[in-house]
Motif scaffolding. Structure first.
Motif, short mmCIF file in Angstrom:
data_model
loop_
_atom_site.label_atom_id
_atom_site.label_comp_id
_atom_site.label_asym_id
_atom_site.label_seq_id
_atom_site.Cartn_x
_atom_site.Cartn_y
_atom_site.Cartn_z
N PRO A 43 0.99 -1.10 -0.04
CA PRO A 43 0.02 0.01 -0.18
C PRO A 43 0.96 1.17 0.02
O PRO A 43 2.06 1.13 0.42
N GLY A 44 0.23 2.39 -0.28
CA GLY A 44 0.90 3.65 -0.38
C GLY A 44 1.18 4.10 1.04
O GLY A 44 0.67 3.77 2.04
N ASP A 45 2.32 4.88 1.06
CA ASP A 45 2.76 5.26 2.52
C ASP A 45 3.16 6.86 2.22
O ASP A 45 4.22 7.21 1.63
N GLU A 46 2.00 7.67 2.34
CA GLU A 46 2.21 9.02 2.18
C GLU A 46 3.32 9.89 3.13
O GLU A 46 4.25 10.75 2.59
N ALA A 47 3.52 9.54 4.32
CA ALA A 47 4.32 10.14 5.06
C ALA A 47 5.92 9.58 4.58
O ALA A 47 6.75 10.61 4.64
N LYS A 48 6.11 8.39 4.27
CA LYS A 48 7.49 7.97 3.79
C LYS A 48 7.74 8.56 2.44
O LYS A 48 8.94 9.21 2.35
N ALA A 49 6.73 8.55 1.72
CA ALA A 49 6.95 9.43 0.35
C ALA A 49 7.33 10.80 0.52
O ALA A 49 8.30 11.09 -0.12
N TYR A 50 6.79 11.63 1.49
CA TYR A 50 6.87 13.04 1.72
C TYR A 50 8.43 12.98 2.08
O TYR A 50 9.37 13.87 1.64
N ARG A 51 8.81 12.22 3.17
CA ARG A 51 10.25 12.25 3.64
C ARG A 51 11.26 12.19 2.61
O ARG A 51 12.13 12.65 2.40
N MET A 52 10.96 11.06 1.55
CA MET A 52 11.96 10.89 0.46
C MET A 52 11.80 11.95 -0.64
O MET A 52 12.83 12.34 -1.02
N PHE A 53 10.56 12.65 -0.85
CA PHE A 53 10.76 13.75 -1.73
C PHE A 53 11.62 14.98 -0.81
O PHE A 53 12.10 15.77 -1.80
N LEU A 54 11.31 15.35 0.23
CA LEU A 54 11.92 16.04 1.05
C LEU A 54 13.38 15.98 0.89
O LEU A 54 14.17 17.12 0.57
N SER A 59 18.67 17.93 -2.77
CA SER A 59 19.89 17.37 -3.25
C SER A 59 20.57 18.52 -4.17
O SER A 59 21.81 17.97 -4.43
N GLY A 60 19.84 19.29 -4.77
CA GLY A 60 20.39 20.20 -5.65
C GLY A 60 20.61 19.55 -6.95
O GLY A 60 20.92 20.28 -7.96
N SER A 61 20.17 18.37 -7.26
CA SER A 61 20.20 17.66 -8.36
C SER A 61 19.02 18.24 -9.25
O SER A 61 17.99 18.97 -9.22
N ARG A 62 19.19 17.62 -10.74
CA ARG A 62 17.97 18.03 -11.51
C ARG A 62 16.49 17.55 -11.17
O ARG A 62 15.59 18.25 -11.65
N PHE A 63 16.32 16.62 -10.41
CA PHE A 63 15.13 16.35 -9.82
C PHE A 63 14.66 16.87 -8.75
O PHE A 63 13.71 16.69 -8.20
N ALA A 64 15.46 18.01 -8.06
CA ALA A 64 15.11 18.70 -6.95
C ALA A 64 14.04 19.35 -7.12
O ALA A 64 13.18 19.46 -6.26
N ILE A 65 14.08 20.23 -8.24
CA ILE A 65 12.63 20.84 -8.33
C ILE A 65 11.31 20.12 -8.72
O ILE A 65 10.41 20.73 -8.09
N MET A 66 11.46 18.92 -9.16
CA MET A 66 10.27 18.15 -9.50
C MET A 66 9.85 17.67 -7.92
O MET A 66 8.69 17.61 -7.50
N ALA A 67 10.76 17.45 -7.11
CA ALA A 67 10.78 16.86 -5.74
C ALA A 67 10.13 17.97 -4.82
O ALA A 67 9.14 17.94 -4.03
N LYS A 68 10.38 19.15 -5.11
CA LYS A 68 10.00 20.28 -4.55
C LYS A 68 8.66 20.62 -4.83
O LYS A 68 7.87 21.14 -4.01
N GLU A 70 6.43 18.04 -5.53
CA GLU A 70 5.78 17.05 -4.68
C GLU A 70 5.49 17.51 -3.17
O GLU A 70 4.66 17.31 -2.74
N VAL A 71 6.74 18.04 -2.54
CA VAL A 71 6.55 18.71 -1.33
C VAL A 71 5.84 19.75 -1.05
O VAL A 71 4.90 19.63 0.10
N ALA A 72 5.55 20.46 -2.02
CA ALA A 72 4.54 21.81 -2.09
C ALA A 72 3.25 21.31 -2.08
O ALA A 72 2.39 21.66 -1.22
N MET A 73 2.96 20.14 -2.84
CA MET A 73 1.66 19.47 -2.93
C MET A 73 1.19 18.80 -1.53
O MET A 73 0.26 19.25 -1.01
N ALA A 74 2.41 18.34 -0.88
CA ALA A 74 2.06 17.52 0.25
C ALA A 74 1.69 18.62 1.46
O ALA A 74 0.82 18.57 2.10
N CYS A 75 2.65 19.62 1.44
CA CYS A 75 2.21 20.61 2.55
C CYS A 75 1.13 21.37 2.28
O CYS A 75 0.35 21.65 3.13
#
Length: 162
Positions: A43-54, A59-68, A70-75
């Motif tokens: 099953p999905g785990d929203e809290a764990k996914a949030y921590r992973m996206f955070l 990270s400063g990587s090219r995936f950081a902005i997409m993860a941001k 996801e973090v924004a949507m969660a917040c």
């Protein structure tokens, strides 16, 4: 470069986990998305996914902005973390400024612009400003979407109010 945007079965998840442990940020990002929605019998785990996206967002990587995003949507919606629109708004704003011109029809860009418009129209996480709300909502073009119809009604009311 390996493309992880493929159908992922149990074996695929094992490969993603292995690549993520080796520091492959695209694998981490895709694994975070799967963690959010769930996969197979897991099953999905929203809290764990949030921590992973955070973690990816910092990270400063090219995936950081997409993860941001996801973090924004969660917040903004309180999914996997506390409701925190004050944290979400600047992340949405950064995301929109970076991608609005390049990908104006992207679902993520449209959703971020919609959330910013909503935040400014309601004063959720920012000082209320109809001017700012309209600025973002004018960029949202979902003719078949109910949110677009709601935005159109609000904009028409604002125009007729003055």
């Amino acid at each position: 470069r390996t493309d992880f945007n493929v159908h992922v079965g149990t074996h695929g998840v094992v490969l993603l986990e292995h690549a993520a442990k080796q520091g492959h940020l695209e694998a981490e990002y895709q694994l975070a998305k799967l963690t959010y929605t769930g996969y197979g019998e897991t099953p999905g785990d929203e809290a764990k996914a949030y921590r992973m996206f955070l973690s990816i967002s910092e990270s400063g990587s090219r995936f950081a902005i997409m993860a941001k995003y996801e973090v924004a949507m969660a917040c903004f919606h309180g999914i996997g973390t506390q409701l925190d629109p004050e944290r979400a708004v600047p992340l949405f704003d950064e995301f929109c400024h970076r991608y609005m011109e390049r990908y104006p029809d992207s679902d993520e860009v449209l959703e971020a612009a919609y959330c910013l418009g909503w935040a400014y129209s309601t004063g959720r996480g920012v000082q209320q400003s109809w001017e700012q709300a309209v600025k973002y909502w004018e960029k949202v073009r979902w003719p078949a979407d109910i949110r677009y119809r709601r935005i159109t009604v609000i904009l028409n009311r604002l125009v007729n109010f003055n």
